[in-house]
Motif scaffolding. Structure first.
Motif, PDB file in Angstrom:
ATOM      1  N   HIS A   1       0.795  -1.351  -0.044  1.00  0.00           N
ATOM      2  CA  HIS A   1      -0.115  -0.159   0.084  1.00  0.00           C
ATOM      3  C   HIS A   1       0.679   1.267  -0.018  1.00  0.00           C
ATOM      4  CE1 HIS A   1      -0.074  -0.616   4.681  1.00  0.00           C
ATOM      5  NE2 HIS A   1       0.664   0.557   4.257  1.00  0.00           N
ATOM      6  N   THR A   2       0.181   2.410  -0.422  1.00  0.00           N
ATOM      7  CA  THR A   2       0.730   3.881  -0.461  1.00  0.00           C
ATOM      8  C   THR A   2       0.169   4.402   0.749  1.00  0.00           C
ATOM      9  OG1 THR A   2       1.256   3.664  -2.741  1.00  0.00           O
ATOM     10  CG2 THR A   2       0.826   5.901  -1.548  1.00  0.00           C
ATOM     11  N   ALA A   3       0.910   4.889   1.360  1.00  0.00           N
ATOM     12  CA  ALA A   3       0.357   5.782   2.834  1.00  0.00           C
ATOM     13  C   ALA A   3       0.317   7.123   2.826  1.00  0.00           C
ATOM     14  CB  ALA A   3       1.060   5.261   4.090  1.00  0.00           C
TER      15      ALA A   3
ATOM     16  N   LEU B   1      -0.382  17.506   2.968  1.00  0.00           N
ATOM     17  CA  LEU B   1      -0.553  16.147   2.557  1.00  0.00           C
ATOM     18  C   LEU B   1       0.643  15.580   1.990  1.00  0.00           C
ATOM     19  CD1 LEU B   1      -2.380  13.442   2.657  1.00  0.00           C
ATOM     20  CD2 LEU B   1      -2.719  14.012   0.369  1.00  0.00           C
ATOM     21  N   ARG B   2       1.382  14.446   2.439  1.00  0.00           N
ATOM     22  CA  ARG B   2       2.519  13.850   1.755  1.00  0.00           C
ATOM     23  C   ARG B   2       2.330  12.322   1.734  1.00  0.00           C
ATOM     24  NH1 ARG B   2       2.840  18.441   0.734  1.00  0.00           N
ATOM     25  NH2 ARG B   2       4.476  19.706   0.908  1.00  0.00           N
ATOM     26  N   VAL B   3       3.159  11.570   1.077  1.00  0.00           N
ATOM     27  CA  VAL B   3       3.333  10.181   1.196  1.00  0.00           C
ATOM     28  C   VAL B   3       4.035   9.967   2.104  1.00  0.00           C
ATOM     29  CG1 VAL B   3       4.233   7.890   0.102  1.00  0.00           C
ATOM     30  CG2 VAL B   3       2.943   9.883  -1.420  1.00  0.00           C
ATOM     31  N   GLY B   4       3.611   9.596   3.304  1.00  0.00           N
ATOM     32  CA  GLY B   4       4.362   9.361   4.381  1.00  0.00           C
ATOM     33  C   GLY B   4       5.424   8.044   4.596  1.00  0.00           C
ATOM     34  N   HIS B   5       4.765   6.807   4.166  1.00  0.00           N
ATOM     35  CA  HIS B   5       5.494   5.502   3.891  1.00  0.00           C
ATOM     36  C   HIS B   5       5.057   4.781   2.850  1.00  0.00           C
ATOM     37  CE1 HIS B   5       2.418   4.340   6.900  1.00  0.00           C
ATOM     38  NE2 HIS B   5       2.561   3.055   5.990  1.00  0.00           N
ATOM     39  N   MET B   6       5.810   3.854   2.302  1.00  0.00           N
ATOM     40  CA  MET B   6       5.373   3.044   1.394  1.00  0.00           C
ATOM     41  C   MET B   6       5.359   1.508   2.088  1.00  0.00           C
ATOM     42  SD  MET B   6       5.072   4.555  -1.526  1.00  0.00           S
ATOM     43  CE  MET B   6       5.145   3.300  -2.766  1.00  0.00           C
TER      44      MET B   6
END
Length: 321
Positions: free
Chosen positions: A111-113, A206-211
């Motif tokens: 998932h993309t978080a 908002l950012r992509v916090g983790h992968m």
């Protein structure tokens, strides 16, 4: 919409009859067994930048990330779409209409978080998701964060979450305490007006916090992502490992539940094409390049960094910003 109604609606959308059932579903999504502050992830020496997905139906998937996550469509053509917030690209979609859907037992994206700047932003998003009856796959309290799980139209996993303040994270001998507990929905929703859906666009922070990745072997994966890339282990349990930069709880999750023993990924299928890890420190990038070279990893030079290929063919771009 009252809090109780929203709570019932969310349970229905998650296909659950209780918060405990929803937490079990979240455990499957995040990788924890049953039973920093919002900007911390972006202040570390290395962090997630963006990702690119190969998709069959470009318009349908692009509309989903626009309408459900709230990303702005920054550029769109017949073959690709670029989405983000505040002028920052977070997601690129590449049209592959003839591609087969990547099987869930293959290595690739779990998932993309997407990390909300504040807990209130998560509450606002959750009200909007309920009011639009967006199907959910689980939600839970992970101690370090509060999370909601769902899938895009082509089965790419998504987590939408908000961090607790790092002062509340519990560390012991280099390992951070995480769990999959029931999400306190009434408490979360008390931060916003549940009768009005006012989340039309993702907040600027908002950012992509983790992968979170599916891999074929955890030892091999840690050798690459820790030994060569330089992310530090923060937790390991039950077929999953978590790594980060700068004592974030995790910028990268990896598991082998469905994908143990997986071979090379098929680039002709849908799914994750590549993701980036970015840094402002040229010496960090130079050290990564040297470790990758010594380890014999496949590396491609880029104008602003390099691209390394993990043991299963997932491409990781290491970029200087």
């Amino acid at each position: 919409m009252t809090i109780d109604l929203t709570r019932r609606t969310l349970l229905q959308l998650a296909g659950a009859t209780s918060l405990a059932m929803a937490a079990v579903a979240a455990a499957r999504a995040e990788g924890h067994p049953q039973g920093g502050g919002p900007t911390y992830a972006s202040r570390t020496p290395m962090r997630v930048g963006m990702l690119t997905l190969r998709v069959k139906n470009l318009d349908k998937v692009a509309d989903y990330y626009r309408d459900v996550i709230g990303l702005t469509v920054m550029e769109r053509s017949a073959t690709a779409a670029r989405l983000g917030t505040a002028g920052i690209t977070l997601l690129v979609l590449e049209a592959r209409p003839d591609a087969a859907i990547e099987p869930r037992n293959a290595a690739g994206l779990y998932h993309t978080a997407f990390l909300m700047p504040t807990r209130k932003d998560l509450a606002r998003w959750l009200v909007a998701a309920a009011s639009h009856r967006v199907p959910l796959s689980g939600f839970a309290d992970h101690l370090v964060s509060e999370s909601v799980y769902l899938d895009d139209p082509e089965g790419n996993g998504i987590e939408v979450y908000a961090d607790r303040d790092p002062s509340q994270w519990q560390w012991s001998e280099g390992s951070v305490k995480m769990a999959t507990d029931e999400l306190n929905i009434p408490d979360l929703l008390s931060l916003t007006n549940t009768r009005v859906s006012d989340y039309a666009r993702a907040p600027e922070g908002l950012r992509v916090g983790h992968m979170h990745l599916r891999v074929g072997d955890l030892v091999q994966a840690e050798r690459f992502y820790h030994g060569a890339i330089g992310l530090d282990p923060t937790r390991s349990r039950n077929g999953a490992a978590f790594l980060s930069s700068g004592r974030y709880h995790h910028h990268l999750g990896m598991n082998i539940w469905q994908s143990q023993g997986a071979g090379q990924r098929d680039d002709t299928t849908t799914g994750l094409a590549w993701f980036s890890l970015v840094t402002e420190k040229p010496e960090l990038l130079a050290a990564q390049q040297e470790r990758l070279r010594q380890g014999g990893a496949r590396v491609v030079q880029l104008p602003d960094g390099l691209e390394a290929i993990d043991p299963w063919g997932t491409r990781v771009r290491l970029l200087k910003i």
